[in-house]
Design an enzyme around this catalytic site. Structure first.
Site, PDB file in Angstrom:
ATOM      1  N   HIS A 127       0.873  -1.194   0.000  1.00 11.99           N
ATOM      2  CA  HIS A 127       0.000   0.000   0.000  1.00 11.99           C
ATOM      3  C   HIS A 127       0.906   1.239   0.000  1.00 11.99           C
ATOM      4  CE1 HIS A 127      -3.642   2.171   0.264  1.00 11.99           C
ATOM      5  NE2 HIS A 127      -3.939   2.064   1.547  1.00 11.99           N
ATOM      6  N   HIS A 173      -2.724  -2.881 -10.523  1.00 14.82           N
ATOM      7  CA  HIS A 173      -3.512  -2.270  -9.448  1.00 14.82           C
ATOM      8  C   HIS A 173      -4.691  -3.197  -9.180  1.00 14.82           C
ATOM      9  CE1 HIS A 173      -6.282   0.550  -7.458  1.00 14.82           C
ATOM     10  NE2 HIS A 173      -5.175   1.164  -7.067  1.00 14.82           N
ATOM     11  N   ASP A 228       2.639   4.578  -8.015  1.00 13.60           N
ATOM     12  CA  ASP A 228       3.906   4.427  -7.294  1.00 13.60           C
ATOM     13  C   ASP A 228       5.105   4.285  -8.233  1.00 13.60           C
ATOM     14  OD1 ASP A 228       2.551   4.276  -4.708  1.00 13.60           O
ATOM     15  OD2 ASP A 228       1.775   2.387  -5.472  1.00 13.60           O
TER      16      ASP A 228
HETATM   17  C1  MLT Z   1      -4.328   3.968  -3.180  1.00 10.22           C
HETATM   18  O1  MLT Z   1      -4.189   5.108  -3.632  1.00 10.22           O
HETATM   19  O2  MLT Z   1      -4.894   3.737  -2.107  1.00 10.22           O
HETATM   20  C2  MLT Z   1      -3.733   2.821  -3.924  1.00 10.22           C
HETATM   21  O3  MLT Z   1      -3.720   3.051  -5.306  1.00 10.22           O
HETATM   22  C3  MLT Z   1      -4.379   1.511  -3.588  1.00 10.22           C
HETATM   23  C4  MLT Z   1      -5.831   1.389  -3.944  1.00 10.22           C
HETATM   24  O4  MLT Z   1      -6.435   2.255  -4.560  1.00 10.22           O
HETATM   25  O5  MLT Z   1      -6.419   0.342  -3.585  1.00 10.22           O
END
Ligand code: MLT
Length: 292
Positions: A127, A173, A228
């Site tokens: 995360h 993702h 990321d």
């Molecule tokens: C986020 O911004 O929390 C991450 O991309 C993970 C997600 O969206 O599940």
């Protein structure tokens, strides 16, 4: 991140007004000071001097001014920090940290405790810490193929890594099936502002080579870059090369989105009644009779 979570708990002990809306507003106002203080303390910057908050500078301008970096701040750092902050406020509402924060609040824990739990949830490498691991990966690629590597050389390196069952970071993702729109914004940003930065050049080639290689595997449902893959490189290029604080900066931003969602769920949803306590159900799917 543990210090961040602990800071929220301690701030809550002293400052909660036991009112989600007031706590939300107070925390959004205070979080730049809390995070700048904890980064300065952890990094040993500023020799223990306390920071002076000047909200009149602007939200992220004030945050950057409170960071006691050991070197001159680039004039573009504020722009990169603003972008990083805005793009990480929330994501689809269903992401892990937001879900955890809202779940804790559903038991009527106060805002500070709920956000401390959310920050712990954000800490994991799948995360909020993914941005740090992605940067390590881009640096590794650069070390292995060199700054001037071609896309074909990067592609070959990715193939050899996959053949050895090594991880390729920054792609895929849980729910997206296209390039993460936040990544697209960061790629545009670094391409416009820092086209000659060595990490930017590698990351851009990786963006194309990675999709090409991963798309060949039918088992991979999302072969596209996620946020990321490039967010940390934008910070480095703008003059913040301290990757261990990337997840903390993610948290600085995400607190805003989660706090607002907690206000909605506790005070506004269901005509002000709030959402019920989260109570997961588990179903046993094994044999009914385990005796024989
Ligand atoms: C986020 O911004 O929390 C991450 O991309 C993970 C997600 O969206 O599940």
């Amino acid at each position: 991140m543990k210090l961040f979570a602990a800071s929220l708990l301690i701030a809550g002990m002293h400052e909660t007004e036991n009112n989600y809306r007031e706590d939300c507003l107070n925390l959004i106002a205070a979080i730049p000071t809390i995070v700048a203080t904890l980064i300065n303390h952890h990094a040993g910057w500023g020799e223990g001097r306390s920071v002076e908050s000047k909200p009149e500078l602007g939200y992220m301008e004030n945050f950057v001014s409170m960071l006691q970096l050991p070197h001159h701040k680039s004039k573009d750092l504020i722009e990169a920090m603003k972008l990083f902050n805005i793009l990480h406020y929330d994501h689809g509402g269903g992401n892990l940290s937001t879900f955890v924060g809202k779940s804790i609040a559903s038991g009527l824990e106060d805002m500070y405790g709920s956000l401390a739990g959310a920050i712990v949830a954000l800490s994991g490498p799948r995360h909020g810490r993914a941005n740090q691991d992605c940067l390590d990966f881009v640096e590794l690629i650069m070390k292995e193929v060199g700054e001037g590597a071609t896309e074909a050389e990067i592609e070959a390196l990715l193939r050899s890594k996959l053949a050895r069952n090594e991880l390729v970071f920054g792609f895929g993702h849980a729910v997206l099936r296209v390039e993460d729109p936040r990544a697209t914004i960061f790629y545009d940003f670094v391409h416009t502002k820092y086209p000659n930065h060595p990490l930017v050049k590698i990351a851009e080639k990786l963006r194309t080579a990675g999709v090409k290689v991963l798309s060949e595997n039918p088992k991979i449902s999302d072969p596209y870059p996620n946020v990321d893959a490039i967010s940390g490189i934008a910070l480095i290029a703008a003059g913040f090369p301290y990757s261990e604080y990337f997840p903390v900066l993610f948290g600085l931003s995400r607190v805003v989105g989660i706090a607002r969602q907690i206000v909605y769920e506790r005070l506004e949803a269901r005509n002000g009644k709030g959402t019920p306590i989260i109570r997961p159900k588990y179903f046993y799917l094994g044999k009914e009779d385990v005796s024989g």
